[in-house]
Write a protein that holds these residues in place. Structure first.
Motif, mmCIF file in Angstrom:
data_model
loop_
_atom_site.group_PDB
_atom_site.id
_atom_site.type_symbol
_atom_site.label_atom_id
_atom_site.label_comp_id
_atom_site.label_asym_id
_atom_site.label_seq_id
_atom_site.Cartn_x
_atom_site.Cartn_y
_atom_site.Cartn_z
ATOM 1 N N GLY A 69 52.959 -59.499 70.782
ATOM 2 C CA GLY A 69 53.997 -60.388 71.306
ATOM 3 C C GLY A 69 54.650 -59.772 72.524
ATOM 4 N N SER A 70 55.566 -60.538 73.093
ATOM 5 C CA SER A 70 56.099 -60.122 74.384
ATOM 6 C C SER A 70 57.561 -59.730 74.310
ATOM 7 C CB SER A 70 55.931 -61.287 75.363
ATOM 8 O OG SER A 70 56.149 -60.843 76.665
ATOM 9 N N LEU A 71 57.832 -58.598 74.867
ATOM 10 C CA LEU A 71 59.180 -58.058 75.043
ATOM 11 C C LEU A 71 59.752 -57.408 73.792
ATOM 12 C CD1 LEU A 71 62.093 -59.664 77.097
ATOM 13 C CD2 LEU A 71 62.315 -57.707 75.614
ATOM 14 N N ILE B 84 46.198 -50.356 77.159
ATOM 15 C CA ILE B 84 47.328 -51.249 76.907
ATOM 16 C C ILE B 84 47.238 -52.352 77.955
ATOM 17 C CG2 ILE B 84 48.929 -49.623 75.828
ATOM 18 C CD1 ILE B 84 50.237 -49.244 78.599
ATOM 19 N N GLU B 85 47.924 -53.475 77.706
ATOM 20 C CA GLU B 85 47.845 -54.561 78.695
ATOM 21 C C GLU B 85 49.224 -55.157 78.955
ATOM 22 O OE1 GLU B 85 44.702 -56.678 76.342
ATOM 23 O OE2 GLU B 85 46.331 -58.108 76.104
ATOM 24 N N PRO B 86 50.071 -54.387 79.612
ATOM 25 C CA PRO B 86 51.420 -54.866 79.902
ATOM 26 C C PRO B 86 51.450 -55.787 81.118
ATOM 27 C CG PRO B 86 51.101 -52.688 80.807
ATOM 28 C CD PRO B 86 49.818 -53.034 80.126
ATOM 29 N N GLN C 216 61.252 -70.958 85.120
ATOM 30 C CA GLN C 216 61.295 -71.721 83.858
ATOM 31 C C GLN C 216 61.905 -70.960 82.696
ATOM 32 O OE1 GLN C 216 58.369 -73.951 81.921
ATOM 33 N NE2 GLN C 216 57.168 -74.356 83.742
ATOM 34 N N ARG C 217 61.986 -69.662 82.807
ATOM 35 C CA ARG C 217 62.316 -68.862 81.623
ATOM 36 C C ARG C 217 63.628 -69.265 80.953
ATOM 37 N NH1 ARG C 217 62.904 -64.053 81.198
ATOM 38 N NH2 ARG C 217 61.644 -63.803 79.328
ATOM 39 N N PRO C 218 64.716 -69.513 81.708
ATOM 40 C CA PRO C 218 65.965 -69.867 81.015
ATOM 41 C C PRO C 218 65.836 -71.154 80.186
ATOM 42 C CG PRO C 218 66.423 -69.186 83.263
ATOM 43 C CD PRO C 218 64.930 -69.316 83.146
HETATM 44 N N1 LLP Z 1 48.006 -59.586 76.560
HETATM 45 C C1 LLP Z 1 47.973 -60.780 75.958
HETATM 46 C C2 LLP Z 1 46.802 -61.155 75.186
HETATM 47 C C3 LLP Z 1 49.067 -61.649 76.091
HETATM 48 O O1 LLP Z 1 49.039 -62.842 75.487
HETATM 49 C C4 LLP Z 1 50.184 -61.259 76.858
HETATM 50 C C5 LLP Z 1 51.338 -62.153 77.007
HETATM 51 C C6 LLP Z 1 50.162 -59.990 77.482
HETATM 52 C C7 LLP Z 1 49.051 -59.175 77.307
HETATM 53 C C8 LLP Z 1 51.273 -59.478 78.336
HETATM 54 O O2 LLP Z 1 52.465 -59.425 77.659
HETATM 55 P P1 LLP Z 1 53.744 -58.722 78.340
HETATM 56 O O3 LLP Z 1 53.456 -57.249 78.503
HETATM 57 O O4 LLP Z 1 53.968 -59.371 79.641
HETATM 58 O O5 LLP Z 1 54.855 -58.974 77.398
HETATM 59 N N2 LLP Z 1 56.155 -66.521 79.441
HETATM 60 C C9 LLP Z 1 56.808 -65.632 78.492
HETATM 61 C C10 LLP Z 1 55.927 -64.496 78.091
HETATM 62 C C11 LLP Z 1 54.629 -64.947 77.463
HETATM 63 C C12 LLP Z 1 53.720 -63.809 77.185
HETATM 64 C C13 LLP Z 1 52.550 -64.194 76.383
HETATM 65 N N3 LLP Z 1 51.519 -63.203 76.286
HETATM 66 C C14 LLP Z 1 58.117 -65.133 79.110
HETATM 67 O O6 LLP Z 1 58.455 -65.537 80.223
HETATM 68 O O7 LLP Z 1 58.849 -64.378 78.472
#
Ligand code: LLP
Length: 421
Positions: free
Chosen positions: A197-199, A273-275, A312-314
């Motif tokens: 998940g994210s954040l 990792i995939e940030p 869009q985030r808010p």
């Molecule tokens: N890998 C996969 C498979 C993912 O689905 C995502 C994000 C990431 C990596 C990267 O996640 P991050 O490190 O950025 O948290 N639009 C939402 C965030 C949706 C993220 C979904 N997946 C927002 O604006 O908070």
């Protein structure tokens, strides 16, 4: 130019010697502004996360796939993931080699899988049926699988991507069936991945999920890589002193898990990792112009040109973004007040910041929305037939370059077909 409320951008020296009110004037608003130095720093922070030697950071381009942005990420030695053929296409344009791209499929068509196969990009599938389909297309080939470790985390239920309530990943219960399909098509499973998940701002759920993923990994003999996913959070409430993610502590815990695994597994696989957000969020702000200040019954509204078509985030996740204020005129703010900052879209939900305490704001002021680089421009739209904003980059030497033009009226009619011939 007056710095009316600029605590965070000052502390980061975000605009260097550039005057944001001049940028607003020259390029028009709304305008995404990037800071190259901060972007490079974030790439480096994560490259140094662990001491484990075979460690790769895949930048998750869904957060921001601007071409110039990707070129900088590439020059920092990161690799990338992709969620669609479109991202693979942009990443190839930015100079990433096929082997530096990891395609993470979710409910994709056979044509999309074929696109990755033809491009020489390794794909990860996330269901048994997609594994079958992939096997039919690429008999004897290499594949990766996304598992659902049963642990999720994230800032909003819409972005929790593991655990019992989400569509993502293969349930580890199905490992026997996975092995059957792999054997049927003579596929070689070279990697497994997850994304919980994210954040997250505390590393606990992430570290726990790694344990589950590593237990899954032990059930496959020949893995070349294990991808632990993204989700690394950033502090959106900086002006209130919110602390950054403690990467050192997180890195230590991850290292322990990886080293132990390498010993048990008998060889050093590559860990990835995939940030997305951690790398892209903090290096971007959005400049907007205040066009109206008004009282409506008991509320004071500051109306600007940053509608939810721009960010869009808010509206989508009730997300908080810090807002700062710059001013060209000499007028002084004599008080602080509680205002609701809204955009120019015809929907009452078009709220950028609700009941925010800010110094008195006047028409003509330049607003600066913080931490907008992740899921900002990529999620912008032409709703209300508005033009998506331009993007500029403040280079390390202080030069400003345009890295995306604002849409034109032609752009919003380009693919439409009139009945009048
Ligand atoms: N890998 C996969 C498979 C993912 O689905 C995502 C994000 C990431 C990596 C990267 O996640 P991050 O490190 O950025 O948290 N639009 C939402 C965030 C949706 C993220 C979904 N997946 C927002 O604006 O908070």
């Amino acid at each position: 130019m007056q710095k009316v409320y600029t605590k965070v951008t000052d502390s980061l020296n975000y605009f260097q010697n550039v005057d944001p009110t001049k940028l607003a004037e020259e390029y028009g608003t709304p305008l995404y502004v990037y800071n190259e130095k901060i972007l490079r720093q974030r790439c480096r922070d994560l490259k140094g996360l662990v001491k484990y030697p075979k460690f790769v950071v895949d930048y998750s381009a869904k957060a921001n796939s601007n071409l110039a942005f990707l070129e900088i990420v590439k020059s920092e030695g990161l690799e990338v993931d992709a969620m669609s053929p479109g991202e693979i296409y942009l990443e190839r344009m930015a100079g990433f080699e096929p082997k530096e791209i990891f395609y993470i499929c979710n409910n994709v068509s056979k044509e999309e899988m074929q696109y990755a196969i033809d491009a020489g990009v390794i794909a990860s599938v996330d269901s048994l049926s997609q594994l079958e389909q992939y096997g039919e297309l690429n008999k004897g080939g290499e594949v990766a699988i996304r598992f659902n470790p049963g642990v999720g985390a994230g800032h909003h239920e819409k972005v929790i991507t593991a655990g019992k309530k989400t569509k993502f990943g293969v349930d580890p219960e199905f490992i026997p069936q996975v092995k059957e399909i792999l054997a049927k098509y003579n596929l070689k499973l070279i990697g497994i991945n997850q994304h919980i998940g994210s954040l997250f701002m505390e590393g606990e759920a992430f570290v726990k999920s790694i344990d589950s993923l590593l237990n899954i990994a032990k059930q496959f003999d020949d893995l070349q890589f294990i991808d632990m996913g993204g989700g690394f959070g950033i502090p959106y409430k900086k002006e209130e002193g919110q602390a950054a993610l403690d990467l050192e502590d997180l890195g230590k815990h991850i290292d322990e898990a990886l080293l132990k695994f390498a010993e048990e597994y008998g060889k050093q696989v590559t860990f990835r990792i995939e940030p997305g957000r951690y790398i892209s969020a903090e290096c971007s702000t959005i400049l907007g112009t205040v066009h109206t200040v008004k009282n409506n019954h008991d509320k004071k509204f500051v109306g600007c040109d940053i509608g939810f078509n721009v960010l869009q985030r808010p509206i989508m996740y009730d997300s908080y973004h810090g807002i700062e204020v710059f001013r060209k005129s000499e007028v002084e703010s004599k008080k602080t007040e509680t205002v609701t900052v809204v955009g120019n879209i015809c929907e009452s939900g078009d709220i950028l910041a609700k009941d925010r305490v800010l110094p008195e704001i006047f028409e003509g002021d330049t607003l600066c929305v913080l931490d907008a680089g992740a899921y900002g421009h990529v999620m912008s739209s032409n709703y209300n037939s508005r033009l998506r904003p331009a993007e500029v980059l403040i280079r390390e030497n202080g030069d400003v370059v345009l890295i995306r033009e604002r849409d034109t009226l032609e752009d919003i009619s380009r693919h439409q077909i009139s009945l009048k011939k």
